[in-house]
Design an enzyme around this catalytic site. Sequence first.
Site, PDB file in Angstrom:
ATOM      1  N   LYS A 164       0.858  -1.191   0.000  1.00  0.00           N
ATOM      2  CA  LYS A 164       0.000   0.000   0.000  1.00  0.00           C
ATOM      3  C   LYS A 164       0.888   1.232   0.000  1.00  0.00           C
ATOM      4  O   LYS A 164       1.736   1.393   0.867  1.00  0.00           O
ATOM      5  CB  LYS A 164      -0.935   0.044   1.221  1.00  0.00           C
ATOM      6  CG  LYS A 164      -1.959   1.177   1.062  1.00  0.00           C
ATOM      7  CD  LYS A 164      -2.689   1.540   2.328  1.00  0.00           C
ATOM      8  CE  LYS A 164      -1.951   2.546   3.172  1.00  0.00           C
ATOM      9  NZ  LYS A 164      -1.799   3.892   2.563  1.00  0.00           N
ATOM     10  N   GLY A 189       7.137   3.691   8.628  1.00  0.00           N
ATOM     11  CA  GLY A 189       6.296   4.848   8.932  1.00  0.00           C
ATOM     12  C   GLY A 189       6.490   5.267  10.380  1.00  0.00           C
ATOM     13  O   GLY A 189       7.543   5.005  10.980  1.00  0.00           O
ATOM     14  N   SER A 190       5.477   5.873  10.940  1.00  0.00           N
ATOM     15  CA  SER A 190       5.612   6.428  12.290  1.00  0.00           C
ATOM     16  C   SER A 190       5.587   5.327  13.349  1.00  0.00           C
ATOM     17  O   SER A 190       5.036   4.248  13.144  1.00  0.00           O
ATOM     18  CB  SER A 190       4.459   7.401  12.541  1.00  0.00           C
ATOM     19  OG  SER A 190       3.237   6.703  12.501  1.00  0.00           O
ATOM     20  N   THR A 191       6.155   5.659  14.500  1.00  0.00           N
ATOM     21  CA  THR A 191       6.170   4.701  15.609  1.00  0.00           C
ATOM     22  C   THR A 191       4.742   4.417  16.081  1.00  0.00           C
ATOM     23  O   THR A 191       4.413   3.275  16.429  1.00  0.00           O
ATOM     24  CB  THR A 191       7.044   5.257  16.748  1.00  0.00           C
ATOM     25  OG1 THR A 191       8.385   5.338  16.248  1.00  0.00           O
ATOM     26  CG2 THR A 191       7.031   4.350  17.977  1.00  0.00           C
ATOM     27  N   VAL A 224       1.893   4.278  14.343  1.00  0.00           N
ATOM     28  CA  VAL A 224       1.244   3.279  13.486  1.00  0.00           C
ATOM     29  C   VAL A 224       2.008   1.953  13.564  1.00  0.00           C
ATOM     30  O   VAL A 224       1.407   0.873  13.519  1.00  0.00           O
ATOM     31  CB  VAL A 224       1.105   3.789  12.032  1.00  0.00           C
ATOM     32  CG1 VAL A 224       0.482   2.728  11.141  1.00  0.00           C
ATOM     33  CG2 VAL A 224       0.256   5.053  11.993  1.00  0.00           C
ATOM     34  N   GLY A 225       3.321   2.027  13.742  1.00  0.00           N
ATOM     35  CA  GLY A 225       4.125   0.803  13.888  1.00  0.00           C
ATOM     36  C   GLY A 225       3.615  -0.073  15.031  1.00  0.00           C
ATOM     37  O   GLY A 225       3.614  -1.304  14.939  1.00  0.00           O
ATOM     38  N   GLU A 275      10.250  -0.225  10.369  1.00  0.00           N
ATOM     39  CA  GLU A 275      11.214   0.876  10.220  1.00  0.00           C
ATOM     40  C   GLU A 275      10.467   2.126  10.648  1.00  0.00           C
ATOM     41  O   GLU A 275       9.588   2.608   9.927  1.00  0.00           O
ATOM     42  CB  GLU A 275      11.679   1.010   8.764  1.00  0.00           C
ATOM     43  CG  GLU A 275      12.421  -0.189   8.211  1.00  0.00           C
ATOM     44  CD  GLU A 275      13.824  -0.332   8.758  1.00  0.00           C
ATOM     45  OE1 GLU A 275      14.288   0.568   9.488  1.00  0.00           O
ATOM     46  OE2 GLU A 275      14.449  -1.360   8.484  1.00  0.00           O
ATOM     47  N   CYS A 280      13.670  10.070   8.428  1.00  0.00           N
ATOM     48  CA  CYS A 280      13.727   9.369   9.721  1.00  0.00           C
ATOM     49  C   CYS A 280      15.122   9.443  10.318  1.00  0.00           C
ATOM     50  O   CYS A 280      15.278   9.382  11.526  1.00  0.00           O
ATOM     51  CB  CYS A 280      13.309   7.924   9.522  1.00  0.00           C
ATOM     52  SG  CYS A 280      14.124   7.161   8.113  1.00  0.00           S
ATOM     53  N   GLU A 290       9.809  13.874  17.477  1.00  0.00           N
ATOM     54  CA  GLU A 290      10.187  13.857  16.068  1.00  0.00           C
ATOM     55  C   GLU A 290       9.366  14.921  15.342  1.00  0.00           C
ATOM     56  O   GLU A 290       8.136  14.807  15.239  1.00  0.00           O
ATOM     57  CB  GLU A 290       9.921  12.479  15.453  1.00  0.00           C
ATOM     58  CG  GLU A 290      10.406  12.397  14.019  1.00  0.00           C
ATOM     59  CD  GLU A 290      10.067  11.076  13.329  1.00  0.00           C
ATOM     60  OE1 GLU A 290       8.946  10.572  13.495  1.00  0.00           O
ATOM     61  OE2 GLU A 290      10.944  10.568  12.607  1.00  0.00           O
TER      62      GLU A 290
HETATM   63  P1  NAD Z   1       2.489   7.163   8.994  1.00  0.00           P
HETATM   64  O1  NAD Z   1       2.814   6.117   9.991  1.00  0.00           O
HETATM   65  O2  NAD Z   1       1.418   8.135   9.316  1.00  0.00           O
HETATM   66  O3  NAD Z   1       2.048   6.490   7.614  1.00  0.00           O
HETATM   67  C1  NAD Z   1       2.846   5.523   6.981  1.00  0.00           C
HETATM   68  C2  NAD Z   1       1.960   4.597   6.171  1.00  0.00           C
HETATM   69  O4  NAD Z   1       1.084   3.921   7.069  1.00  0.00           O
HETATM   70  C3  NAD Z   1       1.072   5.300   5.149  1.00  0.00           C
HETATM   71  O5  NAD Z   1       0.996   4.502   3.992  1.00  0.00           O
HETATM   72  C4  NAD Z   1      -0.280   5.344   5.843  1.00  0.00           C
HETATM   73  O6  NAD Z   1      -1.373   5.348   4.969  1.00  0.00           O
HETATM   74  C5  NAD Z   1      -0.251   4.040   6.627  1.00  0.00           C
HETATM   75  N1  NAD Z   1      -1.132   4.044   7.793  1.00  0.00           N
HETATM   76  C6  NAD Z   1      -1.474   5.086   8.576  1.00  0.00           C
HETATM   77  N2  NAD Z   1      -2.316   4.683   9.541  1.00  0.00           N
HETATM   78  C7  NAD Z   1      -2.502   3.356   9.375  1.00  0.00           C
HETATM   79  C8  NAD Z   1      -3.251   2.365  10.048  1.00  0.00           C
HETATM   80  N3  NAD Z   1      -3.993   2.667  11.111  1.00  0.00           N
HETATM   81  N4  NAD Z   1      -3.203   1.092   9.602  1.00  0.00           N
HETATM   82  C9  NAD Z   1      -2.455   0.771   8.524  1.00  0.00           C
HETATM   83  N5  NAD Z   1      -1.721   1.661   7.835  1.00  0.00           N
HETATM   84  C10 NAD Z   1      -1.741   2.938   8.253  1.00  0.00           C
HETATM   85  O7  NAD Z   1       3.863   7.873   8.655  1.00  0.00           O
HETATM   86  P2  NAD Z   1       4.154   9.041   7.613  1.00  0.00           P
HETATM   87  O8  NAD Z   1       3.692  10.324   8.181  1.00  0.00           O
HETATM   88  O9  NAD Z   1       3.653   8.656   6.256  1.00  0.00           O
HETATM   89  O10 NAD Z   1       5.742   8.996   7.545  1.00  0.00           O
HETATM   90  C11 NAD Z   1       6.548   9.630   8.454  1.00  0.00           C
HETATM   91  C12 NAD Z   1       7.057   8.669   9.512  1.00  0.00           C
HETATM   92  O11 NAD Z   1       7.725   7.568   8.904  1.00  0.00           O
HETATM   93  C13 NAD Z   1       8.077   9.309  10.426  1.00  0.00           C
HETATM   94  O12 NAD Z   1       7.837   8.916  11.755  1.00  0.00           O
HETATM   95  C14 NAD Z   1       9.400   8.726   9.931  1.00  0.00           C
HETATM   96  O13 NAD Z   1      10.440   8.740  10.880  1.00  0.00           O
HETATM   97  C15 NAD Z   1       8.989   7.363   9.536  1.00  0.00           C
HETATM   98  N6  NAD Z   1       9.940   6.780   8.593  1.00  0.00           N
HETATM   99  C16 NAD Z   1      10.799   5.817   9.024  1.00  0.00           C
HETATM  100  C17 NAD Z   1      11.747   5.288   8.158  1.00  0.00           C
HETATM  101  C18 NAD Z   1      12.742   4.256   8.611  1.00  0.00           C
HETATM  102  O14 NAD Z   1      13.415   3.707   7.749  1.00  0.00           O
HETATM  103  N7  NAD Z   1      12.875   3.989   9.892  1.00  0.00           N
HETATM  104  C19 NAD Z   1      11.802   5.746   6.841  1.00  0.00           C
HETATM  105  C20 NAD Z   1      10.911   6.736   6.440  1.00  0.00           C
HETATM  106  C21 NAD Z   1       9.980   7.250   7.315  1.00  0.00           C
END
Ligand code: NAD
Length: 495
Positions: free
Chosen positions: A185, A237-239, A241-242, A259, A294, A396
């Site tokens: 996705k 993505g974000s911690t 949502v992680g 990640e 990140c 962050e």
């Molecule tokens: P986010 O977590 O909001 O979204 C990331 C993805 O998750 C998107 O595709 C989003 O649609 C999806 N998502 C959101 N809510 C969801 C849910 N409830 N269930 C399933 N999927 C969901 O993050 P963002 O704002 O898109 O990206 C920024 C974040 O990503 C920052 O915290 C950044 O540090 C992190 N990041 C980490 C790395 C790494 O390698 N560690 C790399 C890039 C970005």
Amino acid sequence: MANTAANLKSEAVESRRMLIGGEWVGAKSGKVFTVENPAFRTVIAEVPRGDANDVNLAVDHALKAFESWKRVPPRDRGRILQKIAEDIDARSEELARTIALETGNAIRTQARPEVKTTADVFRYFGGLASELKGETVPLNDNVLSYTRREPLGVVAAIIPWNAPLMLAAVKIAPALCAGNTMVMKTAEDAPLNVLLLAEICQKHLPPGVLNMLTGTGSEAGQPLLHHPKVSKLSFTGSTAVGKLVMQAAAERVLPVSLELGGKSPSIVFADADEDWAVDGMINAMRFTRQSQSCTAGSRLFLHQSIFDSFLDKLTKKVAKLKIGDPIKEETDVGTIINEKQFTKVCGYIEDGMKQKDAKMITGGLLPKDGPLGKGYFAQPTIFAANSNDWRLAREEIFGPVLVAVPWTDINEAIRMANDSHYGLAAYVWTHNIRDGIRTAHEIEAGWVQVNQGAGQSPGHSYGGYKQSGLGREFSLEGMLDGFTQRKSVTVSLAQ
Ligand code: NAD
């Protein structure tokens, strides 16, 4: 098939489709959502608003494709990845333009290098196909015991918008190389370049091996995470949502790679008050990606004796960065991705300006009616503070806001650097390599760079400590540990 993104212009609205089972389709619901160019706040495309029905279809196709894809000899799978790398190179300018238009990342400083790394990632994993080896276990002469590296099945992958093409590649290439199939996705704000990558991949892959969905986190991401036929969750993505991803994995005891976010420290020793370290720090802070990274080195611990002079050099160099239309060659720094993130970044800057114990050294809010007023532009902003304990130094921000804090005792600098629930990246700057390496070993982060602020390269194991993540990507170990499972086979030779 959907149009290519080659002729996207800020004023033109393209209609794109998702990739499911080798076909380019709309959402079953018929719904769409729009993608903006953040430099002008104009709609440039609309994409399907996928939901659970589309997820079900994509997983079914991926599961069907898995049966034959896992039997393709690994070296043949590797050859396919290398052909994909060649096509990425051939369409690199189209990909870079698309990244610049939808993410706001400047084409020269960010988008083109991202495309180049993406091709390298496919080339790297394509060359590793023969390394999916097992071991033999020396039990005794009458027993042959060996291990096999087997694929997991359908991988559910979810990516963010900040370096979407590269972050898609570091999941697609190792997962497919190891014999898995995938449903990915894309992020709401930056689906177009990843759809283009899917188009390139699809030219070489059997239908269903890679499926690319567009949609929101709640409507498409959640059903994908909870789909009963998915065998692995891979999330960047974000911690926050992680943690939801990990909960979904726990329900079915699935392997999971995360990640996540970061608040990475940079420690500068007294002997590094020099231009090379300042340039390196600008790189580490990812100012030319609006620090939407990140691994941004957003906490700067400067030795007290060089505090003013280092900041002075940094300020002068940062002031020379040209902020502007991401698509223009002369631009160094583009735009923040969207209104929500822009408002958040501005809020942090306003908060910092109100703090009595902090001083804004450079930056601040840009005038709303200025030449950059149309887009989500934010300028590099640096605060000096005596403490590592305030909000701007702990959370962050994911924007160009750097906090500088002085230190006199290296143990105190290391303590402050480690005083975070994140542990993704770190940077150390010194001529004294013993100090540099000792400090690197003390820092709680998955990736510490000494005297450089580079981005990830294929080959080194990349991932976070603490709440910055789980598992490693970008490397051979990342592919083996993240996208295969080890089976032991033990055969008696006694009869
Ligand atoms: P986010 O977590 O909001 O979204 C990331 C993805 O998750 C998107 O595709 C989003 O649609 C999806 N998502 C959101 N809510 C969801 C849910 N409830 N269930 C399933 N999927 C969901 O993050 P963002 O704002 O898109 O990206 C920024 C974040 O990503 C920052 O915290 C950044 O540090 C992190 N990041 C980490 C790395 C790494 O390698 N560690 C790399 C890039 C970005």
